[in-house]
Design a protein around this motif. Structure first.
Motif, mmCIF file in Angstrom:
data_model
loop_
_atom_site.group_PDB
_atom_site.id
_atom_site.type_symbol
_atom_site.label_atom_id
_atom_site.label_comp_id
_atom_site.label_asym_id
_atom_site.label_seq_id
_atom_site.Cartn_x
_atom_site.Cartn_y
_atom_site.Cartn_z
ATOM 1 N N CYS A 53 -43.128 108.409 4.845
ATOM 2 C CA CYS A 53 -41.828 107.888 4.392
ATOM 3 C C CYS A 53 -41.280 108.634 3.178
ATOM 4 O O CYS A 53 -40.138 108.417 2.799
ATOM 5 C CB CYS A 53 -41.928 106.394 4.084
ATOM 6 N N GLY A 226 -33.852 109.458 0.712
ATOM 7 C CA GLY A 226 -34.402 109.085 2.006
ATOM 8 C C GLY A 226 -35.493 108.031 1.899
ATOM 9 O O GLY A 226 -35.500 107.038 2.651
ATOM 10 N N SER A 227 -36.428 108.210 0.954
ATOM 11 C CA SER A 227 -37.534 107.246 0.885
ATOM 12 C C SER A 227 -37.034 105.884 0.407
ATOM 13 O O SER A 227 -37.541 104.835 0.807
ATOM 14 C CB SER A 227 -38.674 107.770 0.000
ATOM 15 N N ARG A 230 -35.377 104.327 3.453
ATOM 16 C CA ARG A 230 -36.403 103.894 4.413
ATOM 17 C C ARG A 230 -37.115 102.627 3.926
ATOM 18 O O ARG A 230 -37.419 101.730 4.719
ATOM 19 C CB ARG A 230 -37.408 105.030 4.662
ATOM 20 N N GLU A 264 -27.644 102.913 11.903
ATOM 21 C CA GLU A 264 -27.911 104.346 11.740
ATOM 22 C C GLU A 264 -27.729 104.730 10.269
ATOM 23 O O GLU A 264 -26.980 104.066 9.553
ATOM 24 C CB GLU A 264 -26.899 105.145 12.584
ATOM 25 N N PRO A 265 -28.366 105.835 9.823
ATOM 26 C CA PRO A 265 -28.161 106.282 8.440
ATOM 27 C C PRO A 265 -26.681 106.485 8.112
ATOM 28 O O PRO A 265 -25.934 106.988 8.950
ATOM 29 C CB PRO A 265 -28.913 107.610 8.399
ATOM 30 N N PRO A 268 -26.138 111.756 5.090
ATOM 31 C CA PRO A 268 -27.084 112.833 5.418
ATOM 32 C C PRO A 268 -28.183 112.966 4.361
ATOM 33 O O PRO A 268 -29.214 113.576 4.629
ATOM 34 C CB PRO A 268 -26.199 114.089 5.460
ATOM 35 N N GLU A 270 -30.175 110.929 3.551
ATOM 36 C CA GLU A 270 -31.358 110.193 3.982
ATOM 37 C C GLU A 270 -32.373 111.082 4.711
ATOM 38 O O GLU A 270 -33.567 110.825 4.714
ATOM 39 C CB GLU A 270 -30.914 109.021 4.879
ATOM 40 N N ASP A 271 -31.871 112.126 5.339
ATOM 41 C CA ASP A 271 -32.734 112.988 6.141
ATOM 42 C C ASP A 271 -33.397 114.043 5.238
ATOM 43 O O ASP A 271 -32.993 115.197 5.200
ATOM 44 C CB ASP A 271 -31.866 113.652 7.227
ATOM 45 N N ASP A 272 -34.419 113.649 4.497
ATOM 46 C CA ASP A 272 -34.941 114.559 3.468
ATOM 47 C C ASP A 272 -36.461 114.745 3.499
ATOM 48 O O ASP A 272 -37.028 115.325 2.573
ATOM 49 C CB ASP A 272 -34.508 114.060 2.080
ATOM 50 N N LEU A 273 -37.132 114.263 4.533
ATOM 51 C CA LEU A 273 -38.603 114.281 4.509
ATOM 52 C C LEU A 273 -39.194 115.683 4.351
ATOM 53 O O LEU A 273 -40.081 115.904 3.531
ATOM 54 C CB LEU A 273 -39.164 113.643 5.781
ATOM 55 N N GLU A 274 -38.650 116.618 5.139
ATOM 56 C CA GLU A 274 -39.190 117.979 5.093
ATOM 57 C C GLU A 274 -38.891 118.641 3.747
ATOM 58 O O GLU A 274 -39.771 119.248 3.124
ATOM 59 C CB GLU A 274 -38.551 118.783 6.232
#
Ligand SMILES: [Zn+2]
Length: 393
Positions: A53, A226-227, A230, A264-265, A268, A270-274
């Motif tokens: 997460c 993002g975390s 989540r 949905e998010p 954008p 939020e999409d940060d895991l990588e």
């Protein structure tokens, strides 16, 4: 003994990437003697990253070392820049979520300045909860619409029902973050129009800038956009807004209870895991060199007969000085908050002085603990007749 379960999402197995064996367990307490400051309890930092997460936590955190009381002086309200930021945020939260004449609960309200602002900007009633609340400092026409509870928030206060639940810079002080969000969600129950508004420091910036001074013992929990989103989803919320503020240092999140499937998010961000995992690598690789860079700057100034002070006697200052080692290179920390004057920095023991002290002391190097205050500090130095070089972390 370290904890291997993510306290935000419950996943097992954390990646350990940063350790500081001995740091002051608290950095905002007012310590009235150098001895008390130097002998303040210490704790260990051992940061773990959850690849599931993105949540980062101090796996060696021991909450019993923390002390939140009226001696806790976290307020930044003495800075004009911070005041304006808080005032604008209070106004926009009241307007954007239509909180006119509605009620607001603030969890971790500190000295209460922000809740006062929300009521002054139109909210009808405020309840502030914080072990360090100081109602006697409140001077506002809205004072009679405010209630203060000197305690930590928990299930005990689940009966407090309000139109908005606000929390600024508090969740990062709490280790069981998932439990905390679930507690808030439970208290909201089926009142689906309740809005939950949170502000936290963004760990991405801390990692990318190798801002080691932003890692300190009281902050056991570190979020990215993002975390954070989540964690709110996991606890049963829909994230309705997600943004960065204050020169991208802070994350702002708005959420509402989710009825069924989470939405949905909304951003954008939020999409940060990588990217977050890359930021963790970057911090781990660059940390040592960054500390050495600052130590050398202090030592060379002293070797040339110069005097260095830091500006900002809060958590960043304590963390920075602690990483600088023996403390001989800096004698004083400057702060504009009069409640801190003649107190001492936890751990390293520098005395905290008012800016006016510098007219006589005449430092050669002033290190600002936050770049957002550079203009404010530069102006003050000029007005005091201090010609020091001004740099910022
Ligand atoms: Zn996790």
């Amino acid at each position: 003994m370290t904890l291997e379960i993510c306290l935000a999402c419950g996943a097992e197995g954390l990646r350990h990437f940063h350790e500081e064996p001995s740091v002051p367990a608290h950095s905002c307490l007012l310590l009235s003697s150098r001895d008390e400051a130097a002998n303040y309890p210490r704790g260990r930092i051992d940061l773990g990253f959850c690849a599931a997460c993105g949540f980062i936590s101090n796996t060696a955190f021991d909450a019993s070392l923390n002390e939140y009381s009226p001696k806790y002086e976290e307020t930044q309200a003495y800075s004009a820049r911070f005041q304006k930021f808080a005032r604008d945020l209070a106004r926009s939260w009241v307007a954007d979520y239509d909180l006119y004449d509605r009620s607001v609960l603030e969890i971790g309200c500190g000295k209460g300045e922000f809740l006062v602002m929300m009521c002054e900007e139109g909210a009808g009633r405020g309840i502030g909860i914080d072990p360090g609340t100081r109602p006697e400092r409140i001077d506002s026409p809205a004072a009679d619409r405010l209630t203060w509870i000197q305690d930590l928030y928990s299930d005990r206060y689940g009966f407090i029902l309000t139109d908005a639940v606000v929390s600024r810079h508090t969740l990062e002080h709490i280790a069981p973050v998932g439990d905390m969000l679930t507690t808030i969600r439970r208290s909201i129950d089926n009142r689906m129009d309740t809005v939950v508004l949170f502000e936290l420091p963004d760990v991405r910036r801390v990692l990318d800038e190798i801002a080691f001074w932003d890692i300190y013992y009281e902050h056991c929990s570190y979020f990215s956009a993002g975390s954070m989103a989540r964690a709110f989803r996991t606890a049963g919320f829909d994230v309705v807004d997600l943004d960065l503020a204050f020169d991208d240092q802070y994350l702002l999140l708005a959420a509402r209870p989710s009825a069924s499937t989470p939405r949905e998010p909304v951003s954008p961000l939020e999409d940060d895991l990588e990217a977050l995992s890359d930021s963790v690598d970057h911090f781990e690789k660059g940390y040592r060199d960054t500390v050495v860079h600052w130590r050398e700057m202090l030592r060379s100034n002293r070797a040339a007969g110069g005097r260095t002070v830091i500006w900002g006697a809060g958590s960043k200052g304590v963390s920075f000085l602690s990483a600088m080692g023996d403390g001989d290179d800096i004698e004083y920390a400057v702060d504009i908050n009069p409640h801190k004057h003649d107190m001492y920095m936890a751990g390293t023991g520098q005395r905290i002085v008012a800016p006016e002290f510098l007219t006589e002391y005449q430092p050669d190097l002033v290190i600002a603990m936050n770049p957002v205050y550079l203009d404010e500090i530069g102006y003050k130095l000029r007005s005091l007749g201090v010609e020091a070089k001004l740099v910022s972390l």
